[in-house]
Design an enzyme around this catalytic site. Structure first.
Site, PDB file in Angstrom:
ATOM      1  N   LYS A  88       0.223  -2.841  23.116  1.00  0.00           N
ATOM      2  CA  LYS A  88       1.508  -3.105  22.036  1.00  0.00           C
ATOM      3  C   LYS A  88       2.747  -3.683  22.853  1.00  0.00           C
ATOM      4  CE  LYS A  88       1.472   1.601  19.708  1.00  0.00           C
ATOM      5  NZ  LYS A  88       2.451   3.204  19.625  1.00  0.00           N
ATOM      6  N   HIS A 133     -31.920   3.342   8.291  1.00  0.00           N
ATOM      7  CA  HIS A 133     -31.861   2.018   9.087  1.00  0.00           C
ATOM      8  C   HIS A 133     -32.164   0.623  10.020  1.00  0.00           C
ATOM      9  CE1 HIS A 133     -35.380   3.364   5.792  1.00  0.00           C
ATOM     10  NE2 HIS A 133     -34.181   4.087   5.910  1.00  0.00           N
ATOM     11  N   GLU A 145      -8.941   9.505  20.821  1.00  0.00           N
ATOM     12  CA  GLU A 145      -7.105   9.166  21.181  1.00  0.00           C
ATOM     13  C   GLU A 145      -6.695  10.818  22.072  1.00  0.00           C
ATOM     14  OE1 GLU A 145      -4.248   6.645  19.422  1.00  0.00           O
ATOM     15  OE2 GLU A 145      -4.029   8.836  18.313  1.00  0.00           O
TER      16      GLU A 145
HETATM   17  C1  G6Q Z   1      -1.580   9.447  17.225  1.00  0.00           C
HETATM   18  C2  G6Q Z   1      -1.086   8.276  17.469  1.00  0.00           C
HETATM   19  C3  G6Q Z   1      -0.896   7.157  16.626  1.00  0.00           C
HETATM   20  C4  G6Q Z   1       0.197   7.162  15.083  1.00  0.00           C
HETATM   21  C5  G6Q Z   1       0.354   5.820  14.736  1.00  0.00           C
HETATM   22  C6  G6Q Z   1       1.521   6.089  13.815  1.00  0.00           C
HETATM   23  O1  G6Q Z   1      -2.023  10.996  16.947  1.00  0.00           O
HETATM   24  O2  G6Q Z   1      -0.131   8.781  17.583  1.00  0.00           O
HETATM   25  O3  G6Q Z   1      -2.014   7.136  16.091  1.00  0.00           O
HETATM   26  O4  G6Q Z   1      -0.146   8.289  14.465  1.00  0.00           O
HETATM   27  O5  G6Q Z   1       0.633   5.171  15.357  1.00  0.00           O
HETATM   28  O6  G6Q Z   1       2.483   6.045  13.874  1.00  0.00           O
HETATM   29  P1  G6Q Z   1       3.526   6.440  13.000  1.00  0.00           P
HETATM   30  O7  G6Q Z   1       3.365   7.557  12.066  1.00  0.00           O
HETATM   31  O8  G6Q Z   1       4.732   6.450  13.377  1.00  0.00           O
HETATM   32  O9  G6Q Z   1       3.618   4.960  11.967  1.00  0.00           O
END
Ligand code: G6Q
Length: 508
Positions: free
Chosen positions: A466, A346, A315
């Site tokens: 999203k 394995h 990410e």
């Molecule tokens: C991480 C990202 C992502 C985030 C989640 C949860 O660096 O931004 O993984 O942590 O989408 O987001 P919220 O904590 O805002 O629910």
């Protein structure tokens, strides 16, 4: 070719490089401004350029007295005030002082969060189970698949269960849907909305949204804008970890992070563990053409580490443009994958030894076991050492012939060797070591991002899916009548789903 820091011994000698290669890679890092960019990150400059903010996870583990200024404010006293509040709460849950609605102490803690609000604490609670409160069961719910919460709550009594709703933004659909369903489960069992006050706490930067959800903001643990999700396991997002291992151990975890931070800040590039790790990743990726990075912890407790690092690495550095929007002219982040040893041996190790692809590996192991079974631990570690030796040095046709292997099998049994790996060895898997290990990867990821000139702290690529999911969810809820304007493949899939789906009822 090894370096030691923060309780970790890093052997990088089984790579396809010489001291000259490394000197050139260090020159490259200097030309890319790595020391300056590193200092800017620690100083609180807005190194997350596309979101115009600092990435100050290193302030989360700065000891009292160290000054870290973000937007004109020294954030270290705030960090410690929050740590103290977390510690106070964690102690109450651990010693039974914190009571459920019917007066019973808490026995189950369920963290509801996803991505950065799940992977770190889920990994750390598994890793440090040996140091954890034996009477508390920690569970993690992340997936919007209703099966996740269903399984996590099966057989539990709400009166002994505490939910930590972890969401920095407090508008993540997956988390809020699960949190509402958990509240419904809790209230249905306890028969009173007021029970929510005893059974729900939140970790978030959005106090108003938390209050609207119905959680008392006295039970809210805050987060700052400058803590990125995947860099947050040592912030209040680690509340579940602190409840599991206790405040003292949590401080040891922070000390491990801090020890690696200081090493990263101060050691010369050619003796700097995260820098070397990052430069070797770039060497394997861009110069030798490797596309992946296997993470192979020889530790059952670290079985969630590959999943944690997949987010941290991919990410952060899975980007196709530079911070200023230019195409990056070479491959960026490796694809991270892995399984704990010896299980992987394995399964996919055949490809590592004899496949046609180059797949560099990180082996991680410990000199001592936390189980007391040293002899069996020797067997585990014998396997780790054997695998990295076999990958590096292989077995030639001549050696096989000398051993009397029948000639028709020689070709099948030759292992070419010269397959790169790093090994990280520590004395034992303690909170301190875990902190140091995670900081090693955090700073390696940063180093790689600097060499590619990308913003390692944003994640715009996750937005499109999203948005589309929201639109499709509305179409599914509207039923057959909804107009669909997707591509023909997606339209057909949705139609087939609708025709065969169970009746949906109301969302929690
Ligand atoms: C991480 C990202 C992502 C985030 C989640 C949860 O660096 O931004 O993984 O942590 O989408 O987001 P919220 O904590 O805002 O629910």
């Amino acid at each position: 070719m090894h370096v030691e820091a923060a309780g970790l011994y890093f052997d990088y000698s089984k790579n396809r490089l010489t001291h000259a290669t490394l000197a050139l890679l260090c020159d490259l890092a200097r030309q890319c401004g790595l020391p300056e960019r590193r200092d800017a990150m620690f100083r609180g400059d807005p190194v997350n350029a596309t979101e115009k903010r600092a990435a100050l996870h290193t302030a989360l583990r700065a000891p009292k007295g160290v000054k870290v200024v973000a937007d004109g404010v020294d954030v270290v006293p705030e960090v410690h005030a929050l740590l103290d509040r977390m510690a106070d709460f964690a102690r109450q849950v651990r010693n039974g002082q914190w009571r459920g609605y019917t007066g019973k102490p808490i026995r189950n803690v369920i963290n509801i969060g996803i991505g950065g609000s799940d992977l770190g604490p889920a990994m750390a609670c598994e890793a440090l189970r040996h140091d954890s409160h034996a009477g508390l069961h920690m569970r993690f719910v992340s997936n919007i698949d209703p099966a996740d919460l269903h399984e996590a709550t099966r057989g539990l009594h709400a009166e002994e269960t505490l939910f930590i709703v972890c969401s920095k933004s407090f508008r993540t659909f997956d988390t809020l849907t699960n949190a509402r369903a958990a509240r419904q489960w809790c209230v249905a069992q306890l028969g009173d909305e007021r029970a929510v006050a005893n059974h729900f706490v939140a970790v978030s930067s959005q106090a108003q949204a938390v209050a609207e959800f119905g959680i008392d903001t006295r039970h809210l643990f805050g987060l700052w804008d400058w803590v990125g999700g995947r860099y947050s396991m040592d912030s209040a997002i680690g509340l579940s970890t602190m409840i599991a291992i206790g405040p003292d151990n949590f401080h040891r975890l922070l000390a491990g992070f801090r020890a690696m931070d200081v090493h990263f800040q101060t050691a010369p590039l050619h003796h700097n563990m995260p820098v070397l790790h990052g430069l070797i990743a770039v060497w394997n990726n861009n110069f030798l053409g490797a596309e992946t990075q296997a993470v192979l912890p020889y530790s059952h407790a670290l079985r969630r580490l590959p999943a944690y690092l997949q987010q941290l690495v991919m990410e952060s550095n899975g980007k196709h443009v530079t911070a200023s929007g230019q195409q990056v002219p070479r491959p960026t982040s490796p694809i991270v994958w892995g399984e704990p040893g010896t299980n992987g041996q394995h399964s996919f190790f055949q490809l590592l030894h004899q496949g046609t692809r180059l797949a560099p590996c990180d082996f991680i192991g410990f000199c001592r076991t936390t189980t007391g079974q040293a002899a069996q631990h020797d067997l585990l570690m014998a396997n780790l050492f054997a695998q990295s030796e076999a990958l590096a040095f292989g077995k030639s046709g001549q050696e096989l012939r000398d051993e009397g292997v029948p000639s028709e099998q020689i070709a099948q049994r030759v292992c070419e060797g010269n397959r790169p790996s790093n090994t990280v060895l520590a004395d034992e898997l303690s909170p301190f070591t875990l902190g140091a290990l995670i900081a090693l990867y955090e700073h390696s990821v940063f180093t790689q991002g600097v060499l590619w000139n990308i913003d390692s702290f944003d994640q715009w690529g996750v937005e499109l899916g999203k948005v589309l999911a929201k639109r499709i969810a509305a179409e599914l809820a509207a039923g057959d009548g909804a107009a669909m304007a997707h591509d023909s493949s997606t339209n057909m899939l949705i139609r087939r789903y609708r025709a065969n789906a169970s009746a949906s009822g109301d969302l929690p």
